[in-house]
Motif scaffolding. Structure first.
Motif, PDB file in Angstrom:
ATOM      1  N   LEU A 163       2.744   1.650  -3.375  1.00 31.47           N
ATOM      2  CA  LEU A 163       1.902   2.061  -4.494  1.00 31.47           C
ATOM      3  C   LEU A 163       1.338   3.467  -4.311  1.00 31.47           C
ATOM      4  O   LEU A 163       1.311   4.274  -5.229  1.00 31.47           O
ATOM      5  CB  LEU A 163       0.746   1.075  -4.672  1.00 31.47           C
ATOM      6  N   CYS A 164       0.867   3.751  -3.131  1.00 31.57           N
ATOM      7  CA  CYS A 164       0.100   4.978  -2.925  1.00 31.57           C
ATOM      8  C   CYS A 164       0.925   6.139  -2.410  1.00 31.57           C
ATOM      9  O   CYS A 164       0.459   7.270  -2.389  1.00 31.57           O
ATOM     10  CB  CYS A 164      -1.050   4.724  -1.964  1.00 31.57           C
ATOM     11  N   LEU A 165       2.154   5.869  -1.940  1.00 30.42           N
ATOM     12  CA  LEU A 165       2.928   6.969  -1.393  1.00 30.42           C
ATOM     13  C   LEU A 165       4.243   7.135  -2.152  1.00 30.42           C
ATOM     14  O   LEU A 165       4.550   8.210  -2.679  1.00 30.42           O
ATOM     15  CB  LEU A 165       3.195   6.723   0.093  1.00 30.42           C
ATOM     16  N   PHE A 220       0.828  -1.199   0.000  1.00 32.04           N
ATOM     17  CA  PHE A 220       0.000   0.000   0.000  1.00 32.04           C
ATOM     18  C   PHE A 220       0.871   1.262   0.000  1.00 32.04           C
ATOM     19  O   PHE A 220       0.673   2.175  -0.796  1.00 32.04           O
ATOM     20  CB  PHE A 220      -0.921  -0.007   1.228  1.00 32.04           C
ATOM     21  N   VAL A 221       1.862   1.264   0.909  1.00 30.53           N
ATOM     22  CA  VAL A 221       2.736   2.436   1.010  1.00 30.53           C
ATOM     23  C   VAL A 221       3.509   2.623  -0.291  1.00 30.53           C
ATOM     24  O   VAL A 221       3.642   3.734  -0.810  1.00 30.53           O
ATOM     25  CB  VAL A 221       3.705   2.295   2.208  1.00 30.53           C
ATOM     26  N   PRO A 248       3.852   7.824  -6.280  1.00 29.72           N
ATOM     27  CA  PRO A 248       3.521   9.213  -6.620  1.00 29.72           C
ATOM     28  C   PRO A 248       4.661  10.177  -6.310  1.00 29.72           C
ATOM     29  O   PRO A 248       4.894  11.127  -7.063  1.00 29.72           O
ATOM     30  CB  PRO A 248       2.319   9.515  -5.730  1.00 29.72           C
TER      31      PRO A 248
END
Lengths: 354, 297
Positions: free
Chosen positions: B35-37, B32-33, B40
């Motif tokens: 991919l999402c942090l 999650f971290v 980007p």
């Protein structure tokens, strides 16, 4: 060192009386123990002496000075807490030095007194450690050294041994007692452990429901308990309900007529209880001659405690008592269901009328 | 070799089992971290090195530090950064000063209303920042509740200028951040044995000395956590400065947003975002080191 006087000390929380009218005079160098079940007000009393709780009434005099209105930091009282309350971020030496720094002593004096205090509790050489690097017993001794280093007028101990394991507790008990005598410290200790209280105290104060029930030596409390509570709390007692028929005669609700000559047995009449210490009673297969009371009964329960054996004997449908016998080789060891005779001298029976 | 391997077989097997469990536990959060942090961030950083052609309002692939240079050479932008840091520091200090006594009382109270107190502290967080700021606009505006009341009472002649000033923004961010500070401090103070404070008192320390020598050093981990949290939140505050500060008042987060949406200048927006992040991290680390060094000495 100094004497400590509590006069009419009370603490109310709304309608709840945590401590009622406690008046005590503690002599210079005396070791006084406040003993009682939890919630009896003993800790509240101690905390009023330390200054953490403001009394609702009464006053505290320390070394002849009325300190009732003084905050704790202006009283010269050394306190050892149940949790030890060492400063976890300071070394052992810094912990002990804390109170001396507050007194603005010169550095050299502080170091000297820290060393003395640590040597006193046999922790010389541990000054550089942090509290968490010490065992429970060592932490306890640091807490003691910290309280002693300020040369307090009075040493206050709040259940200081309750976090130690049983074996260590016995050792520390003796240590604290010896240290206290050696230094001639006026000391007040709070505990709910009667064995601890009996071994350490010069004088004991039994408290219940906020009031002092009895003040005295171990022997006073044991031989001449002031009331039913003390008789049950200090040592053990079996209580037989009934009424006084005449001075020295007690009839239980189960119909047994018993002779008694212990404290309180001078009462002429009225309902009450007869208290019997389990170890003052004897149990045998047949009546023992020469004792004032001898009654047949049936063994209902046997509790084997190692050195001692408790035998619960039913004397009548309403009366059951506990006899404690020594576990001796070849001694009489009754079994459940066996018929026995319980005998005791009249002097073993204490009477408390209502 | 085979013998030793066999002899250690069960041990190896158990270890493998443990590491499998650990992987299974860590994987979802890690993915999650990542991919999402992280992704980007990497893309944004790449954008910040691109060029922007104002005439066409579009991004051109390049590798240049021009956007960063532009930010640091233009006093307009450096002033915004300075304002942001100044406000974040003030807000954090104010939160610490206001929050500590409250947290202390909440941690030490024996009252049965303790849980209610905690809920009341957290309650403001149930309302979004934007909604709350909008509420304040109606209270603190020149014809708002606050000014009309004061005027009606005859305490002031003309409305106090609160809305659209730095004051409003500072008050706003303090109100948003205070619960975070209070909750962090409260949990740390609660973990400090009350008897330790009493021990200091009984050894002769008056309350101020006890605070300085005992409570403060013991609460320091919580104080650090609380200040870091509120500082980061203040540095990145968006809705509050945007709504309460008005069009002329600028802080970094609204500036980033403005670059992306109004100017469509992604490379410069990316660069500002990175500058904001770096400054926040840098100051946080510096403060940490400073406090820890002072603590050690």
């Amino acid at each position: 060192m100094a004497r400590l006087d509590l006069h009419g000390l009370s603490k109310r929380y709304g309608d709840f009386h945590a401590v009622r009218e406690v008046t005590l005079e503690i002599d210079d160098g005396e070791f006084l123990v406040l003993l009682g079940p939890s919630g009896c007000g003993k800790t509240t009393t101690l905390r009023m002496v330390a200054g953490f709780i403001e009394p609702s009434a009464g006053n505290v005099r320390l070394a002849g000075q009325d300190v009732t209105q003084l905050p704790p930091w202006k009283r010269n009282a050394g306190m050892v807490f149940q949790s030890y309350a060492l400063f976890p971020h300071l070394t052992v030496a810094q912990n002990v030095a804390f109170g001396l720094e507050m007194r603005k002593l010169p550095r050299a004096d502080i170091n000297k007194r820290v060393d003395e205090a640590l040597a006193l509790v046999r922790l010389g050489g541990y000054g550089g450690r942090l509290p968490r690097q010490l065992s429970g017993g060592q932490q306890q001794r640091v807490a003691l050294a910290r309280a002693l280093a300020i040369r307090p007028d009075v040493l206050l101990l709040d259940e200081p041994l309750s976090n130690l394991d049983a074996k260590l507790r016995q050792e520390v008990r003796v240590e604290i007692h010896e240290l206290q005598h050696q230094l001639g410290l006026t000391t007040v200790m709070v505990t709910h452990d009667q064995e601890e209280a009996l071994t350490m105290a010069d004088r004991l104060v039994v408290m219940n429901e906020g009031s002092v029930r009895q003040v005295g030596t171990q022997r006073d409390l044991y031989e001449r308990p002031a009331d039913r509570f003390v008789a049950g709390f200090v040592g053990r007692s079996t209580f037989l309900e009934g009424a006084v028929e005449a001075p020295g005669r007690f009839r239980t609700d189960g119909g047994l007529a018993l002779a008694c000559s212990g404290s309180g047995s001078g009462a002429k009449s009225g309902r009450g209880v007869l208290a019997l210490r389990p170890e003052r009673l004897q149990v045998a297969p047949a009546p023992i001659t020469g004792l004032d009371n001898g009654l047949p009964g049936t063994v209902e329960f046997v509790s084997y405690l190692g050195a001692l054996i408790d035998i619960h004997v039913r004397l009548s449908p309403a009366d059951r008592l506990v006899v404690q016998i020594a576990n001796r080789e070849g001694g009489f060891a009754p079994e459940v269901g066996q018929s026995v005779h319980v005998s005791w001298p009249a002097s073993a029976g204490l009477v408390f009328t209502e | 070799m085979t013998d030793t391997a066999l002899a250690h077989g069960p041990v190896v097997e158990r270890r493998r089992g443990e590491s499998l469990t650990a992987t299974a536990l860590l994987a979802p959060a890690t993915i999650f971290v990542a991919l999402c942090l992280l992704a980007p961030l990497v893309i944004l950083f790449r954008y910040s090195l691109n060029e922007f052609v104002p005439t066409k309002k579009m991004m051109v692939e390049a590798v240049t530090v021009a956007n960063y240079v532009k930010f640091f050479t233009d006093p307009y932008y450096t002033a915004i950064l300075a304002t942001t840091v100044r406000i974040a520091v003030m807000v954090t200090l104010a939160c610490l000063i206001l929050g500590f006594p409250l947290a202390y009382v909440m941690a030490r109270t024996q009252s049965r209303f303790k849980n209610l107190l905690i809920i009341l502290t957290v309650l403001p967080l149930f309302v979004g920042n934007a909604v709350r700021a909008a509420g304040w606009m109606t209270i603190f505006g020149s014809k708002g509740f606050f000014n009309t009341t004061l005027q009606w009472l005859g305490l002031i002649d003309k409305p106090l200028e609160i809305m659209f000033t730095e004051k409003a923004v500072i008050i706003g961010i303090i109100a948003v951040n205070l619960p975070f500070m209070v909750l962090t401090l409260q949990s740390v103070i609660e973990s400090i044995d009350r008897a330790v404070e009493e021990a200091a008192f009984s050894l002769g320390a008056p309350p101020a000395t006890m605070f300085r020598r005992v409570l403060w050093p013991l609460a320091l981990p919580g104080i650090l956590a609380g200040t870091i949290l509120t500082f980061i939140l203040a540095m990145n505050a968006y809705a509050t400065p945007f709504l309460l500060g008005g069009p002329l008042f600028k802080m970094m987060a609204p500036l980033v947003y403005n670059q992306f949406t109004q100017q469509t200048n992604w490379p410069f927006g990316g660069a500002i975002a990175f500058i904001l992040m770096t400054v926040t991290l840098g100051l946080t680390l510096a403060a940490n080191l400073l406090i820890q060094r002072r603590r050690a000495s």
